[in-house]
Each structure stands twice: as C-alpha cells, then as structure tokens.
Design an enzyme around this catalytic site. Structure first.
Site, PDB file in Angstrom:
ATOM      1  N   GLU A 196       0.777   0.303   4.894  1.00  0.00           N
ATOM      2  CA  GLU A 196      -0.065  -0.017   3.730  1.00  0.00           C
ATOM      3  C   GLU A 196       0.654  -0.844   2.670  1.00  0.00           C
ATOM      4  OE1 GLU A 196      -3.139   3.678   3.628  1.00  0.00           O
ATOM      5  OE2 GLU A 196      -1.128   4.104   2.888  1.00  0.00           O
TER       6      GLU A 196
HETATM    7  C1  NGO Z   1      -2.085   7.341   5.495  1.00  0.00           C
HETATM    8  C2  NGO Z   1      -1.202   6.823   4.382  1.00  0.00           C
HETATM    9  C3  NGO Z   1      -0.588   7.943   3.563  1.00  0.00           C
HETATM   10  C4  NGO Z   1      -1.634   8.984   3.178  1.00  0.00           C
HETATM   11  C5  NGO Z   1      -2.297   9.502   4.451  1.00  0.00           C
HETATM   12  C6  NGO Z   1      -3.364  10.528   4.135  1.00  0.00           C
HETATM   13  C7  NGO Z   1      -0.148   6.641   6.380  1.00  0.00           C
HETATM   14  C8  NGO Z   1       0.833   6.327   7.404  1.00  0.00           C
HETATM   15  N1  NGO Z   1      -0.173   6.138   5.150  1.00  0.00           N
HETATM   16  O1  NGO Z   1      -1.134   7.527   6.563  1.00  0.00           O
HETATM   17  O2  NGO Z   1      -0.008   7.399   2.396  1.00  0.00           O
HETATM   18  O3  NGO Z   1      -1.021  10.054   2.516  1.00  0.00           O
HETATM   19  O4  NGO Z   1      -2.877   8.462   5.193  1.00  0.00           O
HETATM   20  O5  NGO Z   1      -3.995  11.030   5.274  1.00  0.00           O
END
Ligand code: NGO
Length: 531
Positions: free
Chosen positions: A337
């Site tokens: 992200e």
């Molecule tokens: C995503 C995000 C995290 C969140 C999570 C919540 C990843 C790899 N990045 O997973 O920052 O906490 O979802 O389910």
C-alpha cells in the site's frame, strides 16, 4: 482399532493419511478410561497406525531424554505441561527404561526431516524419535493432544492419563508456517506475545512475524534513532499510550519463541505505513516538516522520502540494529500500500533497500507488491490478495514465482484472522469479506495462485491485524478456531485435506482451549461438544 495398514515407506503414502482422517469420529472423551484416538490430532499427521495396548502415565513415570541439551529442554518443557494436572513428579533423566522417551537422531527419524518425528506408544512407554529437537517438540505437541483435555489444566486432575497404542509418523508439508501479530496498531506486552506464542506452538506453527512499525506506532528501540520508539511508539489506534519493546524485551520474545521452536520474523514496513517514523524525525520528510502522530485507521497516506540520502542512512541503521537482534533468517520490509509513493520511486527504493537486508545477513520478505519492483534473489513475497484479485495482479506474482521468488500465502479473504466471521462478529474488519471457519480452511496452498509453480510455495501465514484488537481475549477470539486450520494447511499433506473430517478433529480441540482459558468463537459450522 486399526486405522490403516502399516506404512511401507515413510513419506508419500498419502492414501494412509486420508484413511486416518476419515476414521476419526467423536470428540475427545473427558478423562475416562478410553484414550483419545491416535488420529485425532490437529494438524493431521502424515500417517497413523493404531495398534496394541495404551500407555498409562503414572506416579512412577519418568521422562527419559537423550544426553543432549536440545532433548533435555524438550523434556523439561513436557514435564512443565504434565506436572500440574497429573500431580506427578515426572523427573527428567538421561537413564534408559520404561516411560516417556525423547530420542534424537535414529535412522528411522532421518527421513522425516528437521521438523518431523515418530511417536510409538505401547504398554511400556511412549517413544518420540526425531532428527532434531524441533521434531521432538512437535512430537510432544501431538502427545499433549493424545492425552485427555484436562491435562492442560494447571491444577491436579483425576486422570487416568492414557495414550492410545500405535505409531504416528509425521513431517510438515511446508517449512514456513507462520502467524503474524500487528503490535503497531495496538501494542501488546511481552507477556501477551508469549501467551500467543504458546498457543501457536500447540499447532506446530514455526514462524512468528511481528509487524513492528506502521503509521500508528513504532515498537522497537533503535539506538541510533531513539525518537522512533520514544515518540513514534507513544500512542496507538484510538489514542492510547502505545509502547515499544526495549532491545532486551525484544530479545526475550526471540528467546521465548526459540524455546517453542518458532523463529521471529521482524517487519519494518516501508516506504509507506511510515507515519510514526516521519513524525519522529522531521528530516525524513521531503518537506522537512514532521507530521503529527496518527491514531486513526486509514492506510496509504505516508511515504519515506525516496530522493533524500538521509532516508538510506535511516534504513541502514534500522536494518543493521534489527538484524543484529534477530537470529532468524528473515527480515520483512513491508512494501504494501505505498499509495503515496510513485511507481518509479517505489522501484528505486526497493532497489536500494533489498541489498541492505542482504548486507546484514538476512533474506528479504515483502508483501506481494514487492513483485512490482524486482525482488532480490532468494526473496519471498507474501501474497495477501483475494480470490477475486485481478488476474493481472495475480499474474505479476505468479511470474515472479516462476522466476524464483518464493511465496508465502496469506490470502486476506481466507486467512486474515482480523476478518469478521459473520456480520455479527463484534471485533474485526470486513474489507476482504466475512471469513467463516470453513472458508479459512477450504483451499489448497499448492494450487492457489494460477500460474505459480507449486514448488514456489514456501508455506502459509495467518496475519492478525489489530485495528480492533486490544487484548489477549480479542486475539484468541479471532484466532480460534481459524488458526489451527491454517496450521493444518501448512503442516498436513494435501490428501489429508477434508473439511468433514477436519471439523470433527477441530471440535475435539475445544475442551483443550477451555482448559487453557483460550477464548474462541463457537462457529455453527463445527460440531462442538457441549461446553
Ligand atoms: C492490509 C493492510 C494493513 C491492514 C490490513 C487490515 C496489508 C498487507 N496491508 O493488509 O495495513 O491493517 O489490511 O486487514
């Protein structure tokens, strides 16, 4: 009861496992004269042959170990489990004789690998044989499950303590069987982490991935950048006081995990998910202005400054200090992200950072977005997409896998332990959907990602993100009963996979969780015994 014929070869006789799976019926009897059936174990063993009379642990039983520190430590661990509930002395000795024997390095154990074991039970004793202490330890977990659930209580119970007669031969499908705990969104104390480690060990999980930094908190002391912890660790989601591990506390977690044969995989998430670091040091920001600490739950708004030389001094210092604290092979650099980093910057950043991990002797793990850059040789990518993630994104990961990048599978709509079970689940998130127990178990890691060779799959991991998780009760309610299913996906051979057989074995675990004080979700999909 004969569950199947004698195993002609140690590995590969998969039919036998299927037979073991379907022959298991009924929940574990409470402490009665009927031993737990030999195949009623989670994760399902490679092969099980029930035969002959049971062994009975009595006040005269001794735990007989090989004269090696590894075997002795496993023996002491087993004694610590058994003494309170049985009320017996159970001395650990290197003298031979009847009783519970823990043996290293015999011929028959060699084929079962570094984590496999063989358990033979009969009138005169239970013998666990393995090549390495890790195998003895996993064999001891099986032995625990073969005893009545009351063995897990911390006060004296009536018994009798019978272990069904026969042989279990066992070895894992995958070498990487992980659980992740996000200690950034909410901080968890060393004691809380140790409690979770004990629960993971029960199911033969061998990696503890700690998500040590994110926008909401930096949780590990770094001497060369002290404000990361003292300022960046001073709060958490919701605005509480947060916290961080001193280096000694982190070492304590690593040691405790090692005593349960788990390897700690530390993660510093970058270049995104870095607000806590950016808030601690103004010079890390492109505009030289430190943002406020963040206590919300949005993602994707922060980025390290890819063009600034100081960014790489920071990364080098953090990775060097963390690598020095970590005896394990891996260092996880996040990479998910990075919505506030341009693609070109992301690629450039990963080009510079991955060699730093190698310089300090560690292997890179990154979330699967790392495959959008060039993963370093030997790197592992952790897939966290969904069943309906775009074909293009899956193809990018599969292509990297064909080029040698290993995969850890954590599909979010299968094994994210923070997903709600149903719309009524009081904790958790639902962005990846609702994940009931069957859904989290019913998939095959070997065939999951189209176009990725099965040999690229190194294993599975169940992440627990903690935006809504505040304490051990919360951890347990979300992990149980899904975690044992992920553990089975990682350990048991593919042909053993069968929901209808699994759900019965899973149901039989509930009295153990109750004896251990583990809170769990009583999914209507599982035929639980009456509480
Ligand atoms: C995503 C995000 C995290 C969140 C999570 C919540 C990843 C790899 N990045 O997973 O920052 O906490 O979802 O389910």
């Amino acid at each position: 009861m004969r569950q199947h014929h004698r195993t002609p070869r140690l590995l590969g006789t998969l039919l036998l496992v299927v037979a073991a799976g379907i022959s298991v019926v009924g929940a574990a009897p409470a402490a009665t004269g009927v031993p737990v059936p030999l195949g009623q174990v989670v994760p399902a063993p490679l092969s099980v042959e029930a035969k002959g009379a049971p062994y009975r642990i009595t006040g005269d039983t001794r735990i007989r170990v090989d004269d090696s520190p590894g075997a002795r430590r496993v023996g002491e661990y087993l004694a610590d489990v058994l003494r309170p509930s049985t009320g017996y002395r159970l001395p650990v000795t290197t003298r031979g004789g009847d009783g519970i024997r823990l043996r290293l390095g015999s011929n028959s154990a060699r084929a079962l690998g570094d984590e496999g074991y063989r358990l033979d039970s009969g009138r005169s004793g239970v013998t666990i044989t393995a090549r390495k202490a890790a195998g003895l330890f996993h064999g001891v977990q099986t032995l625990r499950q073969l005893l009545p659930a009351a063995v897990e209580k911390r006060s004296a119970q009536p018994g009798p303590w019978l272990v069904a007669g026969g042989t279990v031969k066992d070895a894992p499908r995958y070498g990487y069987r992980g659980a992740m705990l996000d200690v950034s969104r909410h901080f968890f104390t060393v004691a809380q982490v140790e409690r979770y480690i004990d629960q993971l060990a029960l199911y033969k999980i061998n990696k503890l991935h700690l998500h040590l930094s994110d926008d909401q908190g930096w949780r590990i002391a770094i001497d060369s950048w002290p404000r990361l912890a003292t300022h960046g660790g001073s709060t958490q989601v919701g605005g509480g006081t947060g916290g961080f591990y001193t280096k000694d506390q982190y070492r304590r977690i690593v040691r405790y995990a090692a005593s349960r044969h788990l390897e700690v995989v530390p993660e510093i998430d970058m270049p995104g998910h870095t607000n806590a670091a950016l808030a601690s040091y103004a010079e890390l920001n492109c505009d030289g202005v430190a943002p406020e600490l963040y206590t919300g739950t949005e993602v994707g708004f922060s980025s390290l400054c890819v063009d600034k030389p100081v960014t790489y001094d920071f990364v080098d210092d953090v990775i060097r200090e963390l690598a020095a604290l970590t005896p394990g092979r891996y260092l996880h650099i996040g990479g998910d992200e990075a919505h506030s980093t341009s693609h070109a910057d992301y690629v450039a950043f990963m080009e510079r950072v991955q060699p730093v991990v190698a310089r300090y002797g560690k292997t890179v793990i990154g979330w699967h977005q790392l495959t959008g850059a060039t993963p370093a040789k030997g790197a592992l990518a952790q897939y966290w997409g969904l069943d309906d993630t775009s074909a293009a994104e899956k193809a990018q990961v599969a292509k990297a896998a064909r080029n040698g990048t290993g995969l850890i599978l954590s599909p979010a709509d299968r094994v994210y332990l923070d997903m709600k079970y149903t719309a009524d689940t009081p904790l958790g998130l639902d962005w990846a959907g609702l994940v009931e127990v069957r859904r989290s178990y019913d998939w095959d890691p070997g065939a999951y990602l189209p176009g990725a060779p099965a040999s690229a799959v190194r294993g599975v991991e169940a992440p627990l993100w903690t935006e809504t998780i505040l304490n051990s009760d919360h951890i347990e309610y979300m992990a149980f009963p899904r975690l044992p299913g992920v553990a089975e996906l990682g350990w048991s051979p593919a042909p053993a996979h069968d929901w209808d057989a699994y759900k019965v074995r899973l149901a039989a675990q509930a009295p153990r969780w109750e004896a251990l004080g583990i809170d769990y979700y009583r999914s209507p999909q599982v035929p639980w015994p009456a509480p």
